[in-house]
Design a protein around this motif. Structure first.
Motif, PDB file in Angstrom:
ATOM      1  N   VAL A   1       0.979  -0.917  -0.166  1.00 43.37           N
ATOM      2  CA  VAL A   1      -0.052   0.273  -0.021  1.00 43.37           C
ATOM      3  C   VAL A   1       0.968   1.401  -0.392  1.00 43.37           C
ATOM      4  O   VAL A   1       1.706   1.403   0.970  1.00 43.37           O
ATOM      5  N   VAL A   2       0.768   2.055  -0.949  1.00 43.76           N
ATOM      6  CA  VAL A   2       1.685   3.270  -1.116  1.00 43.76           C
ATOM      7  C   VAL A   2       0.141   4.213  -1.246  1.00 43.76           C
ATOM      8  O   VAL A   2      -0.573   4.922  -1.886  1.00 43.76           O
ATOM      9  N   LYS A   3       0.056   5.382  -0.283  1.00 41.26           N
ATOM     10  CA  LYS A   3      -0.198   6.703  -0.304  1.00 41.26           C
ATOM     11  C   LYS A   3       0.240   8.019   0.010  1.00 41.26           C
ATOM     12  O   LYS A   3       1.268   8.479   0.936  1.00 41.26           O
ATOM     13  N   THR A   4       0.455   8.743  -1.317  1.00 38.43           N
ATOM     14  CA  THR A   4       0.866   9.837  -1.041  1.00 38.43           C
ATOM     15  C   THR A   4       0.038  10.953  -1.468  1.00 38.43           C
ATOM     16  O   THR A   4      -0.828  10.764  -2.013  1.00 38.43           O
ATOM     17  N   PHE A   5       0.111  11.783  -0.401  1.00 33.76           N
ATOM     18  CA  PHE A   5      -0.592  13.238  -0.255  1.00 33.76           C
ATOM     19  C   PHE A   5       0.444  14.303  -0.562  1.00 33.76           C
ATOM     20  O   PHE A   5       1.140  14.702   0.089  1.00 33.76           O
ATOM     21  N   ARG A   6       0.110  15.609  -1.272  1.00 33.14           N
ATOM     22  CA  ARG A   6       0.870  16.413  -1.557  1.00 33.14           C
ATOM     23  C   ARG A   6       0.248  17.631  -1.381  1.00 33.14           C
ATOM     24  O   ARG A   6      -0.751  17.769  -1.424  1.00 33.14           O
TER      25      ARG A   6
END
Lengths: 111, 620
Positions: free
Chosen positions: B203-208
Motif C-alpha cells: 500500500v502506498v498513499k502519497t499526499f501532496r
C-alpha cells in the motif's frame, strides 16, 4: 369560538329553504369564509394596503358562488377566480355566473 | 446506475480495540493463517486454486481483483508491526511505532497518524472559522470526534471489510519530503508518503500539499502484484456538526457530466457504488464541505456512506432523549485500482470554491468549479443570490470591521425600503381614496342587504359598486404590490443567512453569530414593540375594535415569537424594516393625507361603536 358561532348565525347569506336545501358542507364553507373575512383578511391587507382588483372581492365571490352553485361548483368557481386574481389581471367587475336552468330527469315528460 | 450494497459494511470501524477475550481468538486465527500461508508457500501455487468466495453481491461490477484473488483469504488478522509470518514473499515495510505527521500551510493544519495513514485533525486556520462563536472558541477541526467510530478522513475503503480494517489500522512507514520538513512537521509545499507492505499486500498513499486548501492524493493498493480497488474516504460528517440540526443539513453533492446536483443526507444509501464520470463528489453541510475531484473522471468510482449516531434531542441538555441522526460519508477512487485525485475540505466560501476547478475531459483543470456546493435554493436562489452578492459587496466596501455583515444587512434593508417607497405611497393614496368612498359603498351594500345570496338581483350591487369606483377614479390595479416583495425577501435573507459561511459567526454588537438566534432576545422584543406601535398609529377605519386588537397584538407577538428561533440576521432585517415603517407612519400621520385618514378613521370608529358595533366591514 362562541364568537365565531354567533357570527355564523348572523351572516346574511341564509340559503333558501324552498330552493334546494343548503347542505351542511355549504354552511361550514360559508362560516369559514366569514371567519376569513373577519380575522385573516385584515391581517393580509395590513401588509398590503389598498383595495382589491375585482368587484366583488374574492371572498365575496366565493360566498356567493357557494350559495348559488353549492359546495362543489362553488369551490371550483372560487378557485378559478383566485387564479385570475394575479398581478397580470386587469381586475374590475367580475360577477358570479348565474345557475343554469336545471333540466332534471324527473321534470321531463316521459316519452 | 451500477450500484450495490455491501452488507458487511456495518462491521467496518467496529472492533478497533482488541479486547482481552479477542486475543485468544486472534492467536488461533493467526496460527491457522501461518499454516495456510506456509502450505501456500511450499506448494508454490501461483494459480488461483479456487475462486475466492465473492465478498460482494455484484459479480459484474466487481473490479479485477475478484477474479485474480488467489485461493487464500486475505491475511487480514495480521496486526501490523507484529513479526511477519515466515512465509511471506514481499519484503515487509511498516513502522514500529505510532507517529504523527503535521502538515501546515496558511489555510490548513492537517495532522496525520501513520496508523492507517489517515487524518486525525483537519484544522482550518482562518480567523473566522472557530468551533464556537464565544471568545474562547478554538480553530475549527473538520474531523468530527463524534463520528470517529465510523472512520477517519483519508482512510481507505474496500469491498472486503477485513482488508479495509487492516489497511486502516496498519502502521505505515512515513517519508516526508519538502523544503522545510523536520521532525514530523511539514510546512507546505511538500509531500508525505505512507508505505505499508506485508503478506503480499503493498500500500502506498502519497499526499501532496501546496499553499491552497486542495490536497493531491495518490493511492495504490496491490495484493500479490494485482491492484485492488481501494477508495479514499471521508467516512463521516464534518467537524462543525455537533447538533442534530447541523447533521440534518448534510448533503451529498456532485457534478456528473458537467451537471451539478445534490441530495439530502437521509436519502443517501449506505455503501452504494456509483461508477460514473463524476467531475467531483462531495459531502457538505451548510457551511463546510469535503470534496473529491478525480484526475480521471471517466474512471471514477464513488461509494456513498451513510451511518448514524445517537445525539440528545436538546443540545443544551446532554441527558435529554437521544435520537439517531444521519451521518454522511463518501469514498472516491479509480476503477482501475490506482487512484489519483485532488481533495478539498474547507469552508463553502464563494471566492474560494470558484477557484477550484474539477478535471475536464482534456485532463486539464477546465472542469466545473466547486461553486455549486453553495446552494441558495432553486427558486428562492433567484432572489437570494443577488441579495448575497449585495451583502458581500457592501461588506467589501465597508472594509475590515467586526460588525460589517450586520451593517450590510441594515444598509441593504434601508435601500430596499427606499426603493419600495414610491409604490407604498401609491398604495396609501389608493387606500385613502377607498376610505373616502367607503360610506357610499356601504350605503349600496345596505340597500341590497335584505336580498338572499342566491338572488340574481344581488349582482346589481356589484355593478353599482363598480360604477362608484369608476366615478371616483379608484385605481384597481395599483394596490397589490408594495408590501408583497418583502415576503420573498424575508425568505431570501433566511436562505443567505443559513448558507453563507461568511455569516457564520459574524458579529454585530451583542449578536455573536448572525446565523443563530439572538441570545439576549433584544431584537425580537424590539420587533414586537415596533410592529405594535406601527399598527397602533396606522389609521385603519375598516376594522372594528376586535380586529384592531388582534392586528396590533397578535401579529407582532407571532412575528416576535417566530424570530426568537431564527437567525438573528433575519431579526436584524425585520427589525430594521419595522423601525423604518414606524418612522414612515409617524411622518405620514403628520402629512395632510395622513391627517385626513386619521379623521375618517376616528369618525367611523365613533359611528361604529354608536350605531351598530357588530357590523362587519373589514377592508376586503
Amino acid at each position: 369560538m362562541t364568537h365565531v358561532q354567533s357570527e355564523a348565525a348572523q351572516h346574511n347569506i341564509v340559503p333558501d329553504q324552498a330552493t334546494p336545501p343548503a347542505s351542511r358542507l355549504t354552511h361550514i364553507l360559508l362560516d369559514l369564509l366569514d371567519f376569513y373575512r373577519r380575522w385573516l383578511s385584515p391581517a393580509i391587507h395590513s401588509l398590503k394596503p389598498g383595495g382589491c382588483r375585482y368587484v366583488p372581492t374574492c371572498s365575496e365571490y366565493a360566498s356567493t358562488a357557494i350559495a348559488i352553485h353549492g359546495p362543489l361548483r362553488g369551490v371550483l368557481l372560487a378557485s378559478w377566480r383566485l387564479l385570475r386574481c394575479n398581478p397580470f389581471a386587469r381586475g374590475g367587475l367580475d360577477q358570479v355566473p348565474l345557475a343554469p336552468i336545471s333540466h332534471h330527469l324527473h321534470n321531463k315528460p316521459l316519452p | 446506475m451500477a450500484e450495490f450494497r455491501n452488507p458487511n459494511l456495518q462491521g467496518q470501524g467496529e472492533g478497533g480495540g482488541s479486547g482481552g477475550d479477542m486475543r485468544g481468538l486472534m492467536s488461533v486465527t493467526l496460527l491457522a493463517l501461518v499454516v495456510l500461508l506456509g502450505f501456500q508457500y511450499f506448494s508454490k501455487s501461483k494459480q488461483p486454486a479456487t475462486p475466492a468466495p465473492a465478498q460482494t453481491q455484484s459479480q459484474a461490477q466487481q473490479p479485477a481483483q475478484s477474479a485474480a484473488t488467489p485461493g487464500q483469504p486475505a491475511p487480514a488478522q495480521l496486526v501490523a508491526g507484529q513479526a511477519p509470518a515466515p512465509a511471506v514473499v514481499t519484503p515487509v515495510v511498516a513502522a514500529s511505532a505510532v507517529s504523527e505527521t503535521t502538515v501546515e500551510n496558511d489555510n490548513l493544519k492537517i495532522v496525520f497518524t501513520n496508523q492507517g495513514a489517515q487524518v486525525t485533525h483537519w484544522i482550518l486556520k482562518g480567523k473566522q472559522y472557530k468551533d464556537h462563536p464565544d471568545p474562547g472558541g478554538q480553530q475549527l477541526d473538520l474531523v468530527n470526534p463524534k463520528t470517529a467510530d465510523a472512520g477517519l478522513p483519508l482512510s481507505l475503503y474496500t469491498y472486503e471489510p477485513e482488508l479495509t480494517k487492516q489497511l486502516n489500522s496498519a502502521l505505515y512507514q512515513v517519508s516526508v519530503s519538502g523544503a522545510s520538513a523536520s521532525n514530523g512537521l511539514l510546512q507546505a509545499p511538500g509531500s508525505v508518503t505512507f508505505h505499508y507492505a506485508a503478506n503480499g499486500l503493498d500500500v502506498v498513499k502519497t499526499f501532496r500539499f501546496d499553499a491552497s486548501y486542495v490536497v493531491t492524493a495518490e493511492v495504490e493498493v496491490k495484493r500479490n502484484g494485482v491492484p485492488v480497488r481501494a477508495l479514499l474516504a471521508w467516512p463521516a460528517g464534518l467537524g462543525d456538526q455537533t447538533e442534530p440540526i447541523q447533521f440534518a443539513s448534510g448533503k451529498f453533492d456532485w457534478s456528473l457530466n458537467g451537471k451539478d446536483d445534490s441530495i439530502d443526507a437521509k436519502k443517501v444509501s449506505n455503501g452504494a457504488t456509483l461508477d460514473q464520470p463524476y467531475e467531483y463528489a462531495a459531502i457538505a453541510d451548510l457551511y463546510f464541505a469535503a470534496a473529491f475531484l478525480p484526475d480521471a473522471p471517466v474512471r471514477t468510482s464513488v461509494v456513498t456512506l451513510h451511518s448514524s449516531i445517537q445525539l440528545p434531542t436538546d443540545p443544551s441538555d446532554p441527558n435529554s432523549q437521544k435520537k439517531p441522526v444521519d451521518v454522511l460519508g463518501l469514498a472516491v477512487g479509480d476503477t482501475s485500482g490506482s487512484t489519483r485525485l485532488r481533495f478539498f475540505a474547507g469552508p463553502k466560501d464563494t471566492d474560494l470554491l470558484k477557484t477550484i476547478h474539477a478535471t475536464g475531459p482534456d485532463g486539464k483543470l477546465t472542469g466545473p468549479t466547486l461553486d455549486p456546493l453553495i446552494q441558495f435554493g432553486s427558486w428562492l436562489g433567484v432572489i437570494a443570490k443577488p441579495l448575497y452578492l449585495a451583502l458581500r459587496g457592501l461588506d467589501g466596501v465597508l472594509g475590515p470591521g467586526i460588525n460589517n455583515w450586520g451593517w450590510a444587512i441594515i444598509i441593504v434593508t434601508v435601500i430596499f425600503t427606499l426603493v419600495m417607497l414610491p409604490l407604498r405611497f401609491m398604495a396609501m393614496k389608493s387606500s385613502l381614496k377607498m376610505m373616502r368612498i367607503q360610506p357610499k359603498a356601504e350605503a349600496i351594500k345596505k340597500r341590497y342587504a335584505h336580498l338572499k345570496a342566491t338572488d340574481p338581483k344581488r349582482a346589481e350591487m356589484n355593478t353599482e359598486t363598480m360604477a362608484l369606483y369608476k366615478a371616483e377614479g379608484v385605481n384597481m390595479y395599483g394596490s397589490c404590490l408594495p408590501m408583497l416583495p418583502q415576503i420573498p425577501l424575508f425568505f431570501a435573507y433566511f436562505r443567505v443567512l443559513q448558507n453563507a459561511v461568511e455569516l457564520r459567526q459574524a458579529h454585530w454588537f451583542w449578536l455573536t453569530d448572525l446565523s443563530l438566534p439572538d441570545p439576549k432576545y433584544i431584537l425580537p422584543i424590539l420587533i414586537i414593540l415596533a410592529m405594535f406601535l406601527t399598527q397602533y398609529i396606522t389609521p385603519s377605519p375598516g376594522m372594528d375594535a376586535n380586529q384592531r386588537r388582534m392586528m396590533a397584538i397578535m401579529m407582532p407577538l407571532f412575528m416576535g415569537f417566530v424570530l426568537l428561533h431564527y437567525p438573528s440576521g433575519l431579526a436584524l432585517y425585520w427589525g430594521t424594516s419595522n423601525l423604518i415603517n414606524l418612522a414612515l407612519q409617524v411622518a405620514v400621520n403628520q402629512s395632510p393625507m395622513g391627517k385626513e385618514m386619521l379623521a375618517i378613521s376616528a369618525k367611523r370608529a365613533v359611528k361604529r361603536s354608536g350605531v351598530n358595533p357588530k357590523t362587519i366591514q373589514g377592508k376586503r
